[in-house]
Design an enzyme around this catalytic site. Sequence first.
Site, PDB file in Angstrom:
ATOM      1  N   ASP A  66      17.208  12.725  -7.462  1.00  0.00           N
ATOM      2  CA  ASP A  66      16.218  12.034  -6.628  1.00  0.00           C
ATOM      3  C   ASP A  66      14.800  12.502  -6.971  1.00  0.00           C
ATOM      4  OD1 ASP A  66      16.409  14.534  -5.502  1.00  0.00           O
ATOM      5  OD2 ASP A  66      16.692  13.843  -3.440  1.00  0.00           O
ATOM      6  N   SER A  67      14.692  13.429  -7.930  1.00  0.00           N
ATOM      7  CA  SER A  67      13.388  13.770  -8.494  1.00  0.00           C
ATOM      8  C   SER A  67      12.748  12.538  -9.126  1.00  0.00           C
ATOM      9  CB  SER A  67      13.521  14.889  -9.531  1.00  0.00           C
ATOM     10  OG  SER A  67      14.536  14.575 -10.469  1.00  0.00           O
ATOM     11  N   ASP A 105      22.314  11.613  -7.224  1.00  0.00           N
ATOM     12  CA  ASP A 105      21.886  12.283  -5.985  1.00  0.00           C
ATOM     13  C   ASP A 105      22.005  11.355  -4.785  1.00  0.00           C
ATOM     14  OD1 ASP A 105      21.194  14.953  -6.173  1.00  0.00           O
ATOM     15  OD2 ASP A 105      19.147  14.542  -6.864  1.00  0.00           O
ATOM     16  N   LYS A 135      25.760  14.138  -5.763  1.00  0.00           N
ATOM     17  CA  LYS A 135      25.242  15.470  -5.419  1.00  0.00           C
ATOM     18  C   LYS A 135      24.556  15.376  -4.074  1.00  0.00           C
ATOM     19  CE  LYS A 135      21.562  17.492  -7.589  1.00  0.00           C
ATOM     20  NZ  LYS A 135      20.595  17.651  -6.465  1.00  0.00           N
ATOM     21  N   GLU A 204      19.131  26.281  -7.156  1.00  0.00           N
ATOM     22  CA  GLU A 204      17.749  26.036  -7.605  1.00  0.00           C
ATOM     23  C   GLU A 204      16.773  27.056  -7.020  1.00  0.00           C
ATOM     24  OE1 GLU A 204      16.317  22.032  -6.999  1.00  0.00           O
ATOM     25  OE2 GLU A 204      14.280  22.568  -7.653  1.00  0.00           O
TER      26      GLU A 204
HETATM   27  O1  KIV Z   1      16.603  15.749  -8.225  1.00  0.00           O
HETATM   28  C1  KIV Z   1      16.817  16.476  -9.209  1.00  0.00           C
HETATM   29  O2  KIV Z   1      16.407  16.208 -10.332  1.00  0.00           O
HETATM   30  C2  KIV Z   1      17.578  17.694  -8.977  1.00  0.00           C
HETATM   31  C3  KIV Z   1      17.595  18.701 -10.083  1.00  0.00           C
HETATM   32  C4  KIV Z   1      16.275  19.318 -10.231  1.00  0.00           C
HETATM   33  C5  KIV Z   1      18.684  19.695  -9.917  1.00  0.00           C
HETATM   34  O3  KIV Z   1      18.143  17.876  -7.953  1.00  0.00           O
END
Ligand code: KIV
Length: 289
Positions: A66-67, A105, A135, A204
């Site tokens: 979700d980044s 995510d 995730k 993280e």
């Molecule tokens: O959202 C994301 O990219 C993440 C990673 C940084 C682990 O959760």
Amino acid sequence: MSTFTIDTSTSRATPSPVPGKRTTAPSIRARKVDGTTAEPIVMLTAYTMRMAQLLDPHCDMLLVGDSLGQVIYGLPSTIPVSMEMMCAHGAAVVRGSWHALVAVDMPFGSYEASPARAFESASRIMKETGCAAVKLEGGEAMAPTIEFLAQRGIPVIGHVGLTPQAVNVLGGYGARGREKKEAAKIIRDAVAVDQAGAFCIVVEGVMEDIATKVAKTTGAPIIGIGASAECDGQVLVTEDMLGLFERTPRFVKRYADLAGEIGAAAANYAKEVRARTFPGSDQTYRPKA
Ligand code: KIV
């Protein structure tokens, strides 16, 4: 309607040349034997079909993180990321890969309220994208949800330590676990998520000794980001490690300077357009002689 089935006569995505050979959640879990993972697990984020195609041969897992809220949409955090965004990008990454396990995510607000709500969201993500895992962020509080999903056919990756969806509670994105009490809580979180049945766990932004201890304690592989080289695997945001942003967090190593290369290419193009030297004869259609 499923969005991941491709028409190979019209799509430029790479169909799987070896159907059924994609990396599975059980095979990732099985990489850790008696507390150690002989060959570390390689994971990178991907949000688009083309990036997935380029990363797939090198990665065990691709994470549609979700980044993408910040990286693709310019949002201030991951909080506003929607289910529609995750499904659209998840489907694109599945279309662009055939070897890596693709995990998507679960966006903020789509799973925290109850295990049943989490199941609805996770099953929608899996149906619409074709991904093999989801995730979600959170430790002890999310353990019953992880167990609920795992027992109902949904492979789950846990995420503890710095959990960006909780930025408003944490007060920022700084490394966690500097104090003993918080360090102990992070370890308890990882153990709870492990016991709940997560097949691997992202840890993280924590002090190195916490990540090392967690990796030695849990049965599930620990995937570190800003954590420790002793983890069972590593993940980074691809755009960070490719050098697409001027500012990168301390834990990121820049393996390329794509921002510099893209800027130079755009400047060159602009110069040639203004000088009318692009398009040249090689790029121009003319009647055949
Ligand atoms: O959202 C994301 O990219 C993440 C990673 C940084 C682990 O959760």
